[in-house]
Enzyme design. Structure first.
Site, PDB file in Angstrom:
ATOM      1  N   THR A  46      54.397  51.990  42.507  1.00 56.25           N
ATOM      2  CA  THR A  46      53.610  53.217  42.692  1.00 56.25           C
ATOM      3  C   THR A  46      53.760  53.760  44.114  1.00 56.25           C
ATOM      4  OG1 THR A  46      51.641  51.858  43.089  1.00 56.25           O
ATOM      5  CG2 THR A  46      51.910  52.778  40.882  1.00 56.25           C
ATOM      6  N   ARG A  54      49.073  53.032  33.099  1.00 55.80           N
ATOM      7  CA  ARG A  54      47.708  53.167  32.584  1.00 55.80           C
ATOM      8  C   ARG A  54      46.742  53.855  33.527  1.00 55.80           C
ATOM      9  NH1 ARG A  54      50.113  49.228  30.341  1.00 55.80           N
ATOM     10  NH2 ARG A  54      50.047  49.183  28.062  1.00 55.80           N
ATOM     11  N   HIS A 139      62.062  45.172  29.529  1.00 53.72           N
ATOM     12  CA  HIS A 139      61.924  46.450  28.826  1.00 53.72           C
ATOM     13  C   HIS A 139      63.097  47.374  29.094  1.00 53.72           C
ATOM     14  CE1 HIS A 139      57.288  45.652  28.707  1.00 53.72           C
ATOM     15  NE2 HIS A 139      57.954  44.916  27.863  1.00 53.72           N
ATOM     16  N   CYS A 175      81.681  55.892  18.967  1.00 56.83           N
ATOM     17  CA  CYS A 175      81.489  55.628  17.527  1.00 56.83           C
ATOM     18  C   CYS A 175      80.585  56.640  16.843  1.00 56.83           C
ATOM     19  CB  CYS A 175      80.915  54.225  17.339  1.00 56.83           C
ATOM     20  SG  CYS A 175      79.190  54.085  17.797  1.00 56.83           S
ATOM     21  N   SER A 213      50.935  44.199  37.528  1.00 58.15           N
ATOM     22  CA  SER A 213      50.904  44.415  36.081  1.00 58.15           C
ATOM     23  C   SER A 213      49.470  44.290  35.588  1.00 58.15           C
ATOM     24  CB  SER A 213      51.786  43.400  35.350  1.00 58.15           C
ATOM     25  OG  SER A 213      51.613  43.557  33.945  1.00 58.15           O
TER      26      SER A 213
HETATM   27  P1  NAD Z   1      50.345  49.130  34.032  1.00 60.50           P
HETATM   28  O1  NAD Z   1      50.361  50.580  34.421  1.00 60.50           O
HETATM   29  O2  NAD Z   1      49.689  48.756  32.772  1.00 60.50           O
HETATM   30  O3  NAD Z   1      49.653  48.283  35.184  1.00 60.50           O
HETATM   31  C1  NAD Z   1      49.946  48.487  36.532  1.00 60.50           C
HETATM   32  C2  NAD Z   1      48.886  47.763  37.338  1.00 60.50           C
HETATM   33  O4  NAD Z   1      49.225  47.888  38.712  1.00 60.50           O
HETATM   34  C3  NAD Z   1      47.488  48.360  37.155  1.00 60.50           C
HETATM   35  O5  NAD Z   1      46.567  47.314  36.924  1.00 60.50           O
HETATM   36  C4  NAD Z   1      47.215  49.070  38.481  1.00 60.50           C
HETATM   37  O6  NAD Z   1      45.864  49.040  38.854  1.00 60.50           O
HETATM   38  C5  NAD Z   1      48.063  48.238  39.446  1.00 60.50           C
HETATM   39  N1  NAD Z   1      48.528  48.953  40.622  1.00 60.50           N
HETATM   40  C6  NAD Z   1      49.148  50.172  40.689  1.00 60.50           C
HETATM   41  N2  NAD Z   1      49.519  50.438  41.953  1.00 60.50           N
HETATM   42  C7  NAD Z   1      49.096  49.381  42.714  1.00 60.50           C
HETATM   43  C8  NAD Z   1      49.185  49.060  44.099  1.00 60.50           C
HETATM   44  N3  NAD Z   1      49.775  49.873  44.972  1.00 60.50           N
HETATM   45  N4  NAD Z   1      48.644  47.899  44.516  1.00 60.50           N
HETATM   46  C9  NAD Z   1      48.014  47.071  43.643  1.00 60.50           C
HETATM   47  N5  NAD Z   1      47.937  47.297  42.330  1.00 60.50           N
HETATM   48  C10 NAD Z   1      48.465  48.444  41.867  1.00 60.50           C
HETATM   49  O7  NAD Z   1      51.829  48.639  34.112  1.00 60.50           O
HETATM   50  P2  NAD Z   1      52.552  47.406  33.403  1.00 60.50           P
HETATM   51  O8  NAD Z   1      51.600  46.280  33.270  1.00 60.50           O
HETATM   52  O9  NAD Z   1      53.801  47.210  34.148  1.00 60.50           O
HETATM   53  O10 NAD Z   1      52.881  47.949  31.955  1.00 60.50           O
HETATM   54  C11 NAD Z   1      53.430  49.242  31.816  1.00 60.50           C
HETATM   55  C12 NAD Z   1      54.655  49.332  30.930  1.00 60.50           C
HETATM   56  O11 NAD Z   1      55.197  50.645  31.062  1.00 60.50           O
HETATM   57  C13 NAD Z   1      55.724  48.366  31.361  1.00 60.50           C
HETATM   58  O12 NAD Z   1      56.007  47.574  30.284  1.00 60.50           O
HETATM   59  C14 NAD Z   1      56.930  49.235  31.759  1.00 60.50           C
HETATM   60  O13 NAD Z   1      57.994  49.015  30.866  1.00 60.50           O
HETATM   61  C15 NAD Z   1      56.499  50.662  31.606  1.00 60.50           C
HETATM   62  N6  NAD Z   1      56.466  51.398  32.888  1.00 60.50           N
HETATM   63  C16 NAD Z   1      57.390  51.156  33.852  1.00 60.50           C
HETATM   64  C17 NAD Z   1      57.327  51.821  35.059  1.00 60.50           C
HETATM   65  C18 NAD Z   1      58.384  51.524  36.107  1.00 60.50           C
HETATM   66  O14 NAD Z   1      59.505  51.164  35.753  1.00 60.50           O
HETATM   67  N7  NAD Z   1      58.057  51.642  37.413  1.00 60.50           N
HETATM   68  C19 NAD Z   1      56.320  52.743  35.308  1.00 60.50           C
HETATM   69  C20 NAD Z   1      55.381  52.979  34.287  1.00 60.50           C
HETATM   70  C21 NAD Z   1      55.476  52.309  33.072  1.00 60.50           C
END
Ligand code: NAD
Length: 265
Positions: A46, A54, A139, A175, A213
């Protein structure tokens, strides 16, 4: 006093929210370990400008995700999937690795970490310098596409140019099979080889670091518990509580980049 209640003792979780305490505890855990596996989610990216899944106003949640069977069976929805893909790519086209990525790259380069298992699809672990063979993508990877019939790799730039000219979903140049971003959609099978590698790395490590996560997406979120089952220490680093916090030896609650910054040097 009666006999020691081992289950009760094991249920005690240390949750640290103070930045310096969290960094010190993590440093100690790393020093005491010889084989670390990191497990990363969207939270590590992020600070790089890639929104997580989420959090409020997430662009990933703006529309109901297109399931794999719909992508396969409905050509209009397949085109819609490609439109959404390019719109999302525009949001984070300039993203570069953050402090968390570089900290983990350092642990790998120093021989401390054996693998990075990631749910992310943003390719930022690769860009931070981690060798491909140390990265396990559960993923998939959103920086390219692949034919679902023959597996041929397709570059997004070529697909986008044609898509913007014709509006038609791409077909394989080899293909004529359906081409899809190389990510795993809801309802699509997880890549078996990656899952096996993640399993093997997890049961062999002595410290499992789950970073950024929400730990609610299964089967990916089963790896922290698997590590614990195989007697690794489990450290969870996240900005908010997760359903697996009670299983952890240590929970670090705070900003990922801030906590990992000293390890990124
Ligand atoms: P999620 O969005 O469910 O969870 C992310 C977690 O990180 C949250 O609990 C949030 O509060 C926390 N968070 C965010 N920024 C933060 C920071 N700076 N410091 C501390 N905590 C922080 O993500 P997930 O569990 O990875 O599941 C999402 C799914 O969506 C994954 O399976 C992925 O495939 C996909 N996805 C990927 C990306 C990417 O590649 N960067 C981005 C979004 C979604």
């Amino acid at each position: 006093m009666g006999a020691v209640d081992v289950d009760y003792l094991e249920a005690i979780v240390l949750i640290l929210t103070h930045l310096e305490e969290a960094r010190a505890a993590l440093r100690a855990a790393i020093e005491q370990s010889s084989s670390i596996v990191a497990f990363t989610g969207a939270g590590i990216s992020t600070e790089c400008g890639v929104p997580d899944f989420r959090s409020k106003d997430s662009p990933w949640m703006r529309y109901r995700p297109i399931d794999f069977d719909v992508f396969m069976s409905d050509i209009l929805m397949r085109e819609e999937a490609w439109r959404r893909k390019f719109a999302l790519d525009d949001i984070y086209a300039m993203a570069q690795p953050g402090r968390g990525h570089y900290a983990l790259a350092g642990l790998v380069a120093g021989g401390k970490a054996t693998a990075i298992i990631t749910q992310n699809i943003d390719n930022l672990h690769q860009v931070s310098g981690v060798p491909e063979e140390r990265i396990i993508e559960l993923h998939g990877n959103g920086s390219y596409a692949a034919c679902l019939s023959c597996g041929w790799r397709h570059e997004l730039g070529d697909i986008r140019r044609d898509f913007e000219a014709t509006g038609a979903a791409p077909a394989c140049v080899k293909c004529a099979g359906p081409v899809k971003p190389a990510t795993i959609s809801f309802g699509q099978a997880m890549p078996a080889e990656a899952v096996q590698r993640a399993h093997d790395a997890t049961i062999a490590c002595d410290l499992f670091l789950a970073i950024g996560s929400s730990l609610v997406v299964y089967p990916a979120a089963s790896f922290p518990s698997l590590a614990r089952l195989h007697r690794a220490r489990l450290v969870i680093l996240n900005g908010e509580p997760t359903p697996l916090d009670a299983e952890a030896d240590l929970v670090l609650r705070g900003d990922i980049g801030d906590i990992l910054q000293p390890f990124a040097a």
